[in-house]
Design a protein around this motif. Structure first.
Motif, PDB file in Angstrom:
ATOM      1  N   LYS A 224      38.730  10.631 -25.445  1.00 46.54           N
ATOM      2  CA  LYS A 224      38.867  11.015 -26.860  1.00 46.54           C
ATOM      3  C   LYS A 224      39.714   9.974 -27.591  1.00 46.54           C
ATOM      4  N   PRO A 225      39.526   9.855 -28.915  1.00 44.96           N
ATOM      5  CA  PRO A 225      40.210   8.806 -29.675  1.00 44.96           C
ATOM      6  C   PRO A 225      41.695   9.082 -29.926  1.00 44.96           C
ATOM      7  N   TYR A 226      42.411   7.984 -30.141  1.00 48.17           N
ATOM      8  CA  TYR A 226      43.803   8.036 -30.592  1.00 48.17           C
ATOM      9  C   TYR A 226      44.008   6.896 -31.583  1.00 48.17           C
ATOM     10  N   VAL A 227      45.081   7.008 -32.370  1.00 44.24           N
ATOM     11  CA  VAL A 227      45.518   5.914 -33.235  1.00 44.24           C
ATOM     12  C   VAL A 227      46.983   5.654 -32.935  1.00 44.24           C
ATOM     13  N   GLN A 228      47.410   4.414 -33.145  1.00 37.66           N
ATOM     14  CA  GLN A 228      48.786   4.064 -32.827  1.00 37.66           C
ATOM     15  C   GLN A 228      49.311   3.029 -33.814  1.00 37.66           C
ATOM     16  N   LEU A 229      50.548   3.225 -34.259  1.00 42.27           N
ATOM     17  CA  LEU A 229      51.266   2.255 -35.084  1.00 42.27           C
ATOM     18  C   LEU A 229      52.484   1.795 -34.298  1.00 42.27           C
ATOM     19  N   THR A 230      52.684   0.493 -34.229  1.00 37.79           N
ATOM     20  CA  THR A 230      53.846  -0.076 -33.561  1.00 37.79           C
ATOM     21  C   THR A 230      54.416  -1.131 -34.488  1.00 37.79           C
ATOM     22  N   GLY A 231      55.734  -1.105 -34.683  1.00 42.81           N
ATOM     23  CA  GLY A 231      56.278  -2.110 -35.578  1.00 42.81           C
ATOM     24  C   GLY A 231      57.778  -2.200 -35.584  1.00 42.81           C
ATOM     25  N   CYS A 232      58.256  -3.157 -36.331  1.00 43.75           N
ATOM     26  CA  CYS A 232      59.684  -3.351 -36.556  1.00 43.75           C
ATOM     27  C   CYS A 232      60.101  -2.512 -37.758  1.00 43.75           C
TER      28      CYS A 232
ATOM     29  N   ARG B  28      62.834  -1.017 -33.650  1.00 41.94           N
ATOM     30  CA  ARG B  28      61.385  -0.843 -33.570  1.00 41.94           C
ATOM     31  C   ARG B  28      61.016   0.632 -33.442  1.00 41.94           C
ATOM     32  N   ALA B  29      59.746   0.904 -33.717  1.00 38.84           N
ATOM     33  CA  ALA B  29      59.227   2.266 -33.617  1.00 38.84           C
ATOM     34  C   ALA B  29      57.751   2.208 -33.264  1.00 38.84           C
ATOM     35  N   CYS B  30      57.289   3.268 -32.632  1.00 32.80           N
ATOM     36  CA  CYS B  30      55.881   3.390 -32.270  1.00 32.80           C
ATOM     37  C   CYS B  30      55.498   4.856 -32.358  1.00 32.80           C
ATOM     38  N   ILE B  31      54.346   5.147 -32.920  1.00 34.16           N
ATOM     39  CA  ILE B  31      53.826   6.508 -32.937  1.00 34.16           C
ATOM     40  C   ILE B  31      52.361   6.463 -32.518  1.00 34.16           C
ATOM     41  N   ARG B  32      52.008   7.396 -31.631  1.00 31.92           N
ATOM     42  CA  ARG B  32      50.613   7.538 -31.201  1.00 31.92           C
ATOM     43  C   ARG B  32      50.174   8.960 -31.525  1.00 31.92           C
TER      44      ARG B  32
ATOM     45  N   VAL C   3      53.198  11.454 -30.111  1.00 32.86           N
ATOM     46  CA  VAL C   3      54.452  11.069 -29.467  1.00 32.86           C
ATOM     47  C   VAL C   3      54.966   9.845 -30.220  1.00 32.86           C
ATOM     48  N   GLN C   4      56.278   9.836 -30.509  1.00 37.29           N
ATOM     49  CA  GLN C   4      56.882   8.736 -31.258  1.00 37.29           C
ATOM     50  C   GLN C   4      58.133   8.280 -30.547  1.00 37.29           C
ATOM     51  N   LEU C   5      58.241   6.995 -30.364  1.00 33.52           N
ATOM     52  CA  LEU C   5      59.461   6.384 -29.846  1.00 33.52           C
ATOM     53  C   LEU C   5      60.095   5.640 -31.008  1.00 33.52           C
ATOM     54  N   ILE C   6      61.382   5.871 -31.202  1.00 36.87           N
ATOM     55  CA  ILE C   6      62.076   5.165 -32.280  1.00 36.87           C
ATOM     56  C   ILE C   6      63.376   4.608 -31.719  1.00 36.87           C
ATOM     57  N   GLU C   7      63.583   3.323 -31.909  1.00 37.03           N
ATOM     58  CA  GLU C   7      64.746   2.616 -31.394  1.00 37.03           C
ATOM     59  C   GLU C   7      65.414   1.866 -32.537  1.00 37.03           C
TER      60      GLU C   7
ATOM     61  N   LEU D 230      69.458   7.746 -39.666  1.00 34.33           N
ATOM     62  CA  LEU D 230      69.397   6.880 -38.495  1.00 34.33           C
ATOM     63  C   LEU D 230      70.682   6.076 -38.338  1.00 34.33           C
ATOM     64  N   ASN D 231      71.137   5.972 -37.111  1.00 33.83           N
ATOM     65  CA  ASN D 231      72.272   5.126 -36.762  1.00 33.83           C
ATOM     66  C   ASN D 231      71.696   3.784 -36.317  1.00 33.83           C
ATOM     67  N   PRO D 232      71.904   2.712 -37.081  1.00 36.32           N
ATOM     68  CA  PRO D 232      71.307   1.419 -36.741  1.00 36.32           C
ATOM     69  C   PRO D 232      71.704   0.886 -35.364  1.00 36.32           C
ATOM     70  N   ALA D 233      72.769   1.399 -34.764  1.00 36.86           N
ATOM     71  CA  ALA D 233      73.199   0.948 -33.441  1.00 36.86           C
ATOM     72  C   ALA D 233      72.638   1.813 -32.310  1.00 36.86           C
ATOM     73  N   ASP D 234      71.935   2.897 -32.651  1.00 31.70           N
ATOM     74  CA  ASP D 234      71.405   3.832 -31.656  1.00 31.70           C
ATOM     75  C   ASP D 234      70.306   3.182 -30.825  1.00 31.70           C
ATOM     76  N   SER D 235      70.334   3.408 -29.508  1.00 32.88           N
ATOM     77  CA  SER D 235      69.289   2.851 -28.640  1.00 32.88           C
ATOM     78  C   SER D 235      67.989   3.641 -28.724  1.00 32.88           C
ATOM     79  N   GLY D 236      68.030   4.830 -29.339  1.00 26.98           N
ATOM     80  CA  GLY D 236      66.802   5.532 -29.661  1.00 26.98           C
ATOM     81  C   GLY D 236      66.444   6.695 -28.770  1.00 26.98           C
ATOM     82  N   GLY D 237      65.208   7.151 -28.964  1.00 24.55           N
ATOM     83  CA  GLY D 237      64.700   8.295 -28.231  1.00 24.55           C
ATOM     84  C   GLY D 237      63.286   8.615 -28.657  1.00 24.55           C
ATOM     85  N   GLN D 238      62.885   9.844 -28.385  1.00 25.67           N
ATOM     86  CA  GLN D 238      61.496  10.249 -28.580  1.00 25.67           C
ATOM     87  C   GLN D 238      61.391  11.522 -29.405  1.00 25.67           C
TER      88      GLN D 238
END
Length: 123
Positions: A48-56, A107-111, A98-102, A65-73
């Motif tokens: 089945k299809p998915y879409v994903q954005l990945t970027g700075c 950077r960040a990514c969402i699928r 699912v989204q990872l944000i660092e 957001l805390n600019p020094a945070d190592s991130g999470g999901q």
């Protein structure tokens, strides 16, 4: 607030969208938050299809957001309540995301996936 802290405390986060469809529940991603973005679409292991954005990102443009945070999901199916984090969040037109944000990356990514199997919460 760090992403990890918000993951452990449902209700402390708010969904941010490029075009919110419910202004009382959602915020708007500020112009310029994404510095560069790669868009991909494909077919997951379920066929089945998915879409994903990945970027700075520029985390300083979002006051939560805390600019020094190592991130999470963040995701639509997990969190303490298993109702997503933020609770009730979704990627319109898809069953799961699912989204990872660092912010410290920065950077960040969402699928967004039709089938939740194609948006694994763990690797």
């Amino acid at each position: 607030m760090d992403i990890g802290t918000s993951e452990e405390n449902p209700g402390l986060t708010q969904t941010l969208c490029t075009y919110p469809y419910n202004a009382t529940l959602q915020g708007t991603i500020p112009q310029g938050f994404f510095r560069s973005v790669a868009f991909a679409k494909g077919v997951g292991i379920t066929g089945k299809p998915y879409v994903q954005l990945t970027g700075c990102i520029v985390p300083q443009l979002v006051d939560r957001l805390n600019p020094a945070d190592s991130g999470g999901q963040y995701d639509s199916n997990g969190g303490v309540t298993l109702q997503g984090n933020p609770i009730g969040s979704q990627c319109l037109g898809y069953a799961s995301y699912v989204q990872l944000i660092e912010p410290g990356g920065p950077r960040a990514c969402i699928r967004c996936c039709i089938d939740p199997v194609d948006c694994p919460l763990t690797l």
